[in-house]
Scaffold this motif. Structure first.
Motif, PDB file in Angstrom:
ATOM      1  N   VAL A  18      52.033  41.730  75.689  1.00  0.00           N
ATOM      2  CA  VAL A  18      50.602  41.905  75.909  1.00  0.00           C
ATOM      3  C   VAL A  18      49.947  40.543  76.110  1.00  0.00           C
ATOM      4  O   VAL A  18      50.446  39.524  75.637  1.00  0.00           O
ATOM      5  CB  VAL A  18      49.916  42.646  74.731  1.00  0.00           C
ATOM      6  N   ASP A  19      48.840  40.548  76.839  1.00  0.00           N
ATOM      7  CA  ASP A  19      48.015  39.362  77.048  1.00  0.00           C
ATOM      8  C   ASP A  19      46.714  39.538  76.285  1.00  0.00           C
ATOM      9  O   ASP A  19      46.224  40.665  76.137  1.00  0.00           O
ATOM     10  CB  ASP A  19      47.660  39.184  78.530  1.00  0.00           C
ATOM     11  N   VAL A  20      46.135  38.440  75.867  1.00  0.00           N
ATOM     12  CA  VAL A  20      44.838  38.475  75.203  1.00  0.00           C
ATOM     13  C   VAL A  20      43.762  38.413  76.284  1.00  0.00           C
ATOM     14  O   VAL A  20      43.656  37.433  77.011  1.00  0.00           O
ATOM     15  CB  VAL A  20      44.676  37.290  74.221  1.00  0.00           C
ATOM     16  N   MET A  21      42.997  39.482  76.394  1.00  0.00           N
ATOM     17  CA  MET A  21      41.933  39.539  77.391  1.00  0.00           C
ATOM     18  C   MET A  21      40.686  38.805  76.906  1.00  0.00           C
ATOM     19  O   MET A  21      39.928  38.278  77.700  1.00  0.00           O
ATOM     20  CB  MET A  21      41.574  40.992  77.714  1.00  0.00           C
ATOM     21  N   GLY A  22      40.489  38.807  75.599  1.00  0.00           N
ATOM     22  CA  GLY A  22      39.336  38.104  75.049  1.00  0.00           C
ATOM     23  C   GLY A  22      38.802  38.794  73.823  1.00  0.00           C
ATOM     24  O   GLY A  22      39.352  39.784  73.342  1.00  0.00           O
ATOM     25  N   VAL A  23      37.713  38.253  73.341  1.00  0.00           N
ATOM     26  CA  VAL A  23      37.034  38.794  72.169  1.00  0.00           C
ATOM     27  C   VAL A  23      35.726  39.393  72.646  1.00  0.00           C
ATOM     28  O   VAL A  23      35.001  38.790  73.432  1.00  0.00           O
ATOM     29  CB  VAL A  23      36.786  37.687  71.126  1.00  0.00           C
ATOM     30  N   ARG A  24      35.441  40.579  72.187  1.00  0.00           N
ATOM     31  CA  ARG A  24      34.203  41.269  72.522  1.00  0.00           C
ATOM     32  C   ARG A  24      33.529  41.691  71.222  1.00  0.00           C
ATOM     33  O   ARG A  24      34.152  41.717  70.176  1.00  0.00           O
ATOM     34  CB  ARG A  24      34.474  42.537  73.356  1.00  0.00           C
ATOM     35  N   VAL A  25      32.274  42.073  71.312  1.00  0.00           N
ATOM     36  CA  VAL A  25      31.558  42.605  70.156  1.00  0.00           C
ATOM     37  C   VAL A  25      31.266  44.066  70.431  1.00  0.00           C
ATOM     38  O   VAL A  25      30.658  44.405  71.451  1.00  0.00           O
ATOM     39  CB  VAL A  25      30.254  41.819  69.882  1.00  0.00           C
ATOM     40  N   ALA A  28      37.686  35.940  65.186  1.00  0.00           N
ATOM     41  CA  ALA A  28      37.178  36.072  66.554  1.00  0.00           C
ATOM     42  C   ALA A  28      36.820  34.697  67.112  1.00  0.00           C
ATOM     43  O   ALA A  28      37.143  34.371  68.255  1.00  0.00           O
ATOM     44  CB  ALA A  28      35.956  36.993  66.582  1.00  0.00           C
ATOM     45  N   THR A  29      36.179  33.876  66.281  1.00  0.00           N
ATOM     46  CA  THR A  29      35.824  32.519  66.697  1.00  0.00           C
ATOM     47  C   THR A  29      37.085  31.700  66.963  1.00  0.00           C
ATOM     48  O   THR A  29      37.157  30.974  67.964  1.00  0.00           O
ATOM     49  CB  THR A  29      34.957  31.842  65.617  1.00  0.00           C
ATOM     50  N   ALA A  30      38.072  31.820  66.094  1.00  0.00           N
ATOM     51  CA  ALA A  30      39.323  31.059  66.255  1.00  0.00           C
ATOM     52  C   ALA A  30      40.034  31.443  67.555  1.00  0.00           C
ATOM     53  O   ALA A  30      40.564  30.584  68.261  1.00  0.00           O
ATOM     54  CB  ALA A  30      40.237  31.290  65.058  1.00  0.00           C
ATOM     55  N   ILE A  31      40.039  32.726  67.870  1.00  0.00           N
ATOM     56  CA  ILE A  31      40.678  33.196  69.108  1.00  0.00           C
ATOM     57  C   ILE A  31      39.891  32.695  70.324  1.00  0.00           C
ATOM     58  O   ILE A  31      40.465  32.179  71.283  1.00  0.00           O
ATOM     59  CB  ILE A  31      40.814  34.735  69.107  1.00  0.00           C
ATOM     60  N   ALA A  32      38.570  32.823  70.274  1.00  0.00           N
ATOM     61  CA  ALA A  32      37.732  32.377  71.395  1.00  0.00           C
ATOM     62  C   ALA A  32      37.868  30.868  71.607  1.00  0.00           C
ATOM     63  O   ALA A  32      37.983  30.415  72.755  1.00  0.00           O
ATOM     64  CB  ALA A  32      36.277  32.753  71.142  1.00  0.00           C
ATOM     65  N   PHE A  33      37.897  30.084  70.523  1.00  0.00           N
ATOM     66  CA  PHE A  33      38.073  28.634  70.645  1.00  0.00           C
ATOM     67  C   PHE A  33      39.386  28.316  71.348  1.00  0.00           C
ATOM     68  O   PHE A  33      39.432  27.464  72.236  1.00  0.00           O
ATOM     69  CB  PHE A  33      38.052  27.968  69.272  1.00  0.00           C
ATOM     70  N   ALA A  34      40.460  28.995  70.938  1.00  0.00           N
ATOM     71  CA  ALA A  34      41.773  28.734  71.534  1.00  0.00           C
ATOM     72  C   ALA A  34      41.778  29.091  73.014  1.00  0.00           C
ATOM     73  O   ALA A  34      42.325  28.353  73.835  1.00  0.00           O
ATOM     74  CB  ALA A  34      42.857  29.510  70.792  1.00  0.00           C
ATOM     75  N   VAL A  70      38.556  21.994  71.059  1.00  0.00           N
ATOM     76  CA  VAL A  70      39.283  21.243  70.036  1.00  0.00           C
ATOM     77  C   VAL A  70      38.262  20.775  68.996  1.00  0.00           C
ATOM     78  O   VAL A  70      37.437  19.903  69.290  1.00  0.00           O
ATOM     79  CB  VAL A  70      40.034  20.040  70.638  1.00  0.00           C
ATOM     80  N   PRO A  71      38.305  21.350  67.790  1.00  0.00           N
ATOM     81  CA  PRO A  71      37.333  20.952  66.772  1.00  0.00           C
ATOM     82  C   PRO A  71      37.624  19.533  66.267  1.00  0.00           C
ATOM     83  O   PRO A  71      38.757  19.055  66.362  1.00  0.00           O
ATOM     84  CB  PRO A  71      37.541  21.983  65.653  1.00  0.00           C
ATOM     85  N   LEU A  93      47.072  32.000  66.283  1.00  0.00           N
ATOM     86  CA  LEU A  93      48.172  31.036  66.215  1.00  0.00           C
ATOM     87  C   LEU A  93      49.000  31.047  67.506  1.00  0.00           C
ATOM     88  O   LEU A  93      49.362  29.988  68.028  1.00  0.00           O
ATOM     89  CB  LEU A  93      49.053  31.351  65.004  1.00  0.00           C
ATOM     90  N   ALA A  94      49.268  32.234  68.038  1.00  0.00           N
ATOM     91  CA  ALA A  94      50.041  32.348  69.286  1.00  0.00           C
ATOM     92  C   ALA A  94      49.340  31.635  70.434  1.00  0.00           C
ATOM     93  O   ALA A  94      49.986  30.974  71.250  1.00  0.00           O
ATOM     94  CB  ALA A  94      50.278  33.814  69.635  1.00  0.00           C
ATOM     95  N   LEU A  95      48.023  31.755  70.501  1.00  0.00           N
ATOM     96  CA  LEU A  95      47.274  31.089  71.570  1.00  0.00           C
ATOM     97  C   LEU A  95      47.353  29.568  71.437  1.00  0.00           C
ATOM     98  O   LEU A  95      47.366  28.853  72.440  1.00  0.00           O
ATOM     99  CB  LEU A  95      45.816  31.545  71.568  1.00  0.00           C
ATOM    100  N   ARG A  96      47.434  29.075  70.219  1.00  0.00           N
ATOM    101  CA  ARG A  96      47.521  27.627  69.991  1.00  0.00           C
ATOM    102  C   ARG A  96      48.911  27.083  70.283  1.00  0.00           C
ATOM    103  O   ARG A  96      49.067  25.913  70.595  1.00  0.00           O
ATOM    104  CB  ARG A  96      47.118  27.307  68.557  1.00  0.00           C
ATOM    105  N   THR A  97      49.922  27.932  70.162  1.00  0.00           N
ATOM    106  CA  THR A  97      51.303  27.470  70.347  1.00  0.00           C
ATOM    107  C   THR A  97      51.892  27.902  71.683  1.00  0.00           C
ATOM    108  O   THR A  97      53.003  27.496  72.024  1.00  0.00           O
ATOM    109  CB  THR A  97      52.203  28.011  69.214  1.00  0.00           C
TER     110      THR A  97
END
Length: 155
Positions: A4-11, A40-46, A51-52, A107-111
């Motif tokens: 699967v792919d991450v499409m994004g974060v929604r509300v 959600a913020t961590a996923i969106a940032f990645a 880069v914080p 974590l997967a998005l960061r690695t």
């Protein structure tokens, strides 16, 4: 297991609850997973490459995995019970660690690790969206990205 792919974060409205939306790579199913605001913020940032100035928790975990000479090879979304999703982090050493899907995805998005989902999870919680409907959804998303309040003044 299906990739699967991450499409994004929604509300999700009206509850204002964040959702991470996954899409089956070789299929037409989407998997919405309700998550916390911090994740959600961590996923969106990645996804946005933010880069914080100081490492966030998921950045720290990535650094710890790498510092121990290991590598995250795969994230598996393994089960859903009573609306609660379960995941496993698979390390190159063969070690498997139980985790929440939201943390695992961040974590997967960061690695750059692959994310897979059990067929049983997609069958139970996935939503099929045929290609012709997907085109309409994409057109609507594009409209929302470009619409302004002034567009509705004459109505």
């Amino acid at each position: 297991m299906r990739e699967v792919d991450v499409m994004g974060v929604r509300v999700e409205m009206p509850s204002n609850q964040p959702i991470v939306l996954l899409r089956e790579v070789s299929g037409d199913r989407y998997l919405p997973i309700w998550i916390g605001a911090v994740e959600a913020t961590a996923i969106a940032f990645a996804q946005q490459g933010v880069v914080p100035p100081r490492p966030l928790t998921h950045d720290l975990l990535k650094d710890v995995i790498e510092a121990t000479g290991n590598e995250l090879t795969e994230v598996r979304i393994t089960d859903v019970k009573d609306g609660i999703f379960f995941a496993t982090l698979v390390l190159a050493s063969g070690t498997e660690v139980s985790a929440r899907p939201s943390d695992s995805i961040a974590l997967a998005l960061r690695t750059g690790s692959r994310i897979v989902c059990a067929e049983s999870v997609l069958a139970e919680a996935g939503l099929a969206v045929p290609a012709e409907q997907e085109d309409e959804v994409e057109k609507f998303r594009e409209f929302l990205d470009h619409v302004t309040p002034e567009d509705f003044e004459s109505l």
